[in-house]
Motif scaffolding. Structure first.
Motif, PDB file in Angstrom:
ATOM      1  N   VAL A  39      54.511  32.683  49.125  1.00 20.41           N
ATOM      2  CA  VAL A  39      54.989  33.539  48.035  1.00 20.41           C
ATOM      3  C   VAL A  39      53.942  34.539  47.536  1.00 20.41           C
ATOM      4  CG1 VAL A  39      56.841  32.030  47.299  1.00 20.41           C
ATOM      5  CG2 VAL A  39      54.568  31.654  46.385  1.00 20.41           C
ATOM      6  N   PHE A  40      52.675  34.254  47.701  1.00 19.85           N
ATOM      7  CA  PHE A  40      51.638  35.232  47.344  1.00 19.85           C
ATOM      8  C   PHE A  40      50.507  35.147  48.356  1.00 19.85           C
ATOM      9  CE2 PHE A  40      52.760  33.834  42.874  1.00 19.85           C
ATOM     10  CZ  PHE A  40      53.523  34.944  42.576  1.00 19.85           C
ATOM     11  N   VAL A  41      49.954  36.285  48.694  1.00 27.52           N
ATOM     12  CA  VAL A  41      48.662  36.295  49.387  1.00 27.52           C
ATOM     13  C   VAL A  41      47.721  37.091  48.497  1.00 27.52           C
ATOM     14  CG1 VAL A  41      47.374  36.938  51.444  1.00 27.52           C
ATOM     15  CG2 VAL A  41      49.758  36.200  51.651  1.00 27.52           C
ATOM     16  N   GLU A  42      46.582  36.526  48.203  1.00 27.08           N
ATOM     17  CA  GLU A  42      45.654  37.188  47.302  1.00 27.08           C
ATOM     18  C   GLU A  42      44.326  37.399  48.018  1.00 27.08           C
ATOM     19  OE1 GLU A  42      45.728  36.304  42.907  1.00 27.08           O
ATOM     20  OE2 GLU A  42      43.850  35.374  43.501  1.00 27.08           O
ATOM     21  N   ASP A  44      40.892  39.518  47.020  1.00 28.44           N
ATOM     22  CA  ASP A  44      40.213  40.461  46.117  1.00 28.44           C
ATOM     23  C   ASP A  44      38.757  40.650  46.536  1.00 28.44           C
ATOM     24  OD1 ASP A  44      39.390  37.983  45.327  1.00 28.44           O
ATOM     25  OD2 ASP A  44      40.418  38.029  43.394  1.00 28.44           O
ATOM     26  N   SER A  58      43.229  33.750  49.155  1.00 31.07           N
ATOM     27  CA  SER A  58      44.019  32.527  49.105  1.00 31.07           C
ATOM     28  C   SER A  58      45.463  32.854  49.446  1.00 31.07           C
ATOM     29  CB  SER A  58      43.943  31.882  47.725  1.00 31.07           C
ATOM     30  OG  SER A  58      44.477  32.757  46.758  1.00 31.07           O
ATOM     31  N   GLU A  60      49.335  31.357  48.734  1.00 27.26           N
ATOM     32  CA  GLU A  60      50.129  30.438  47.925  1.00 27.26           C
ATOM     33  C   GLU A  60      51.494  30.269  48.550  1.00 27.26           C
ATOM     34  OE1 GLU A  60      49.811  29.243  44.440  1.00 27.26           O
ATOM     35  OE2 GLU A  60      48.138  30.435  43.651  1.00 27.26           O
ATOM     36  N   VAL A  65      48.627  25.651  47.553  1.00 31.32           N
ATOM     37  CA  VAL A  65      47.759  26.815  47.663  1.00 31.32           C
ATOM     38  C   VAL A  65      46.630  26.465  48.621  1.00 31.32           C
ATOM     39  CG1 VAL A  65      46.407  26.131  45.646  1.00 31.32           C
ATOM     40  CG2 VAL A  65      46.365  28.507  46.410  1.00 31.32           C
ATOM     41  N   GLU A  84      50.828  41.942  50.994  1.00 34.25           N
ATOM     42  CA  GLU A  84      50.756  41.829  49.542  1.00 34.25           C
ATOM     43  C   GLU A  84      52.159  42.033  48.946  1.00 34.25           C
ATOM     44  OE1 GLU A  84      47.987  44.483  47.652  1.00 34.25           O
ATOM     45  OE2 GLU A  84      47.804  43.148  45.919  1.00 34.25           O
TER      46      GLU A  84
END
Lengths: 125, 362
Positions: A39-42, A44, A58, A60, A65, A84
């Motif tokens: 559901v998320f790729v982060e 930064d 990370s 998720e 996670v 993203e």
């Protein structure tokens, strides 16, 4: 299980495609299957120089996670903006449209020293 | 992973035939997903799905003293039950925490069934036996029963064609049950569940459960795993033992005051009565996060100054709502409904709205 022969792999389930001194990095088909619906790729760390095995981001899934680890030292050039916006690409096309980052690698020989497809296949059993 | 001896439910072969992803859970080989968590989740919210929850424990409590024992060990008032009714309850541990949460079924005035969590089965059994100064007759029937939960708005349509019993499935009120046969198999049909989607739980003889599973599958019911079971229960705001409640949490702090009745004597009654009068120091609240990030068990909750004021006990992306939700114990003074707290997710403190547990629109 899809494990392309031309890629290199880590025990943490990242794959690496090296072209010149630029590596494209993602997570394997096995990894996306284990994580489930992502559901998320982060990420930064764009623009940062990281050592091998440092966390670059990370991923998720609904239930869990997981940190993402640098397969090799280098500078994070780019985070895949398509992922993203649509993290499900990592599930549907982990080796293609679901790639995560591009890295300018410090030492291309270090990529060659990673697991090959046969060794990774044996690792995930 | 250590190779420990895992138990199987009577439906293991069915899960394997469907290609389920299996995981160890509470000492059992359990299906965590089949086609995929999100798809299974939506099946239950929009249509009908089924879960093998045969790992749950069933204890029979019988005899003239059965009710006395149940009243002593549980917080809810089981004397209010009539035949064919079910009650959600919990067992205090004598130190202000919770041994387990459970369902209490009344078959008749001298015959009850307690349905407990698999992860606590042995602990519960030992605890109840230790409290049984009433000489009620106790029998652990956990291995004899399979349990299939059929959940979702189309659950009645899926169950009714196969069921013959004292009452029709469509006439069963929430938290009541009836006995009969499902596809010829003796069944206790209970209008209960852990998804907030409505439906039934079917208690079945272990050796005949696979026929019922297959009949439901042929009827178009989607097989669902523990993954969807967890996202569904969390959307509904139901506590999970081991996450949101445990031996260190009081039922009042957990928002279970509604099943804590001071109409009778029970384990920890005085302690809970004092806690109710003085207020709990921590409160279990719902958290809603609309930014990118998911609260996970064990994450810190902070106030606007970065002071830790609580801890996340459960969290997930809500497939129904499309944003993250969670449960957290917050210091009472920081637990105002509608307030904003911050969940520490790695290097970020993401704002979360404080709500009552139970995230679905009513």
């Amino acid at each position: 299980m899809n494990i392309p022969a031309e890629l290199r792999y880590t025990k943490e389930h990242e794959w690496v495609r090296l072209e010149g001194d630029v590596a494209t990095i993602g997570i394997t088909d096995f990894a996306q299957g284990e994580l489930g619906d992502i559901v998320f790729v982060e990420v930064d760390t764009e623009g940062e120089s990281l050592d091998a095995e440092e966390v670059f981001g990370s991923v998720e899934a609904v239930k869990t996670v997981s940190d993402l680890f640098m397969p090799c030292a280098g500078e994070v050039l780019e985070f895949n903006s398509a992922v993203e916006d649509d993290p499900a690409l990592v599930n549907s096309d982990p080796y293609g449209a679901g790639w995560l980052i591009k890295v300018k690698v410090s030492d291309p020989a270090a990529v060659e020293a990673l697991l090959d497809a046969a060794a990774y296949g044996a690792h995930i059993g | 992973m250590e190779t420990t001896e895992l138990k199987s439910t009577p439906l293991l072969a069915e899960h394997q035939a469907l290609g389920a992803k299996m995981v160890p859970f509470a000492g059992y080989h359990m299906p965590v997903s089949y086609a995929g968590l999100t798809e299974e989740h939506h099946s239950v919210r929009n249509r009908v799905g089924m879960f093998d929850v045969s790992h749950m424990g069933e204890f029979m409590v019988k005899g003239p003293e059965a009710l006395d024992l149940i009243q002593w060990i549980t917080t809810n008032d089981a004397s209010k039950l009539v035949d064919g009714q079910v009650q959600y309850s919990c067992m205090p541990n004598g130190e202000g925490g919770i041994v387990d949460d459970l369902l209490v079924y009344r078959f008749n005035a001298e015959s009850f069934m307690l349905v407990v969590n698999a992860s606590n089965l042995e602990k519960d059994w030992n605890w109840i036996q230790g409290q049984n100064r009433f000489n009620a007759t106790l029998e652990d029937r956990s291995e004899a029963f399979a349990l299939i939960a059929v959940q979702g708005p189309e659950a009645t349509a899926a169950v009714a064609p196969h069921f013959q019993g004292a009452a029709a499935p469509g006439d069963l009120k929430y938290y009541t049950f009836t006995e009969g046969t499902f596809a010829g198999v003796p069944t206790v049909l209970s209008a209960t569940g852990y998804t907030g989607a409505g439906g039934f739980e079917l208690y079945l003889p272990a050796e005949q459960a696979s026929g019922v599973w297959k009949a439901l599958l042929e009827g178009g019911v989607t097989p669902c795993g523990l993954g969807a079971r967890d996202t569904l229960r969390l959307e509904a705001g139901f506590c999970l033992y081991g996450n949101d409640i445990d031996d260190s949490t009081s039922p009042l702090a957990a928002g279970l005051g509604w099943i804590t009745k001071f109409t009778k004597d029970f384990v920890d009654r005085d302690r809970f009565e004092a806690e109710k009068a003085n207020g709990s120091t921590t409160v279990l609240r719902g958290l809603v996060i609309t930014e990118r990030g998911i609260p996970r068990q064990g994450y810190d909750v902070e106030d606007a100054n970065g002071q830790v004021i609580g801890r996340v006990t459960s969290g997930t992306m809500s497939p129904t709502l499309g944003h993250a939700i969670g449960l957290a114990y917050l210091a009472a003074e920081n637990a105002q409904l509608g307030g904003t707290v911050f969940v520490r997710i790695r290097n970020k403190a993401l704002p979360a709205q404080v709500v009552r547990p139970g995230f679905l629109p009513r």
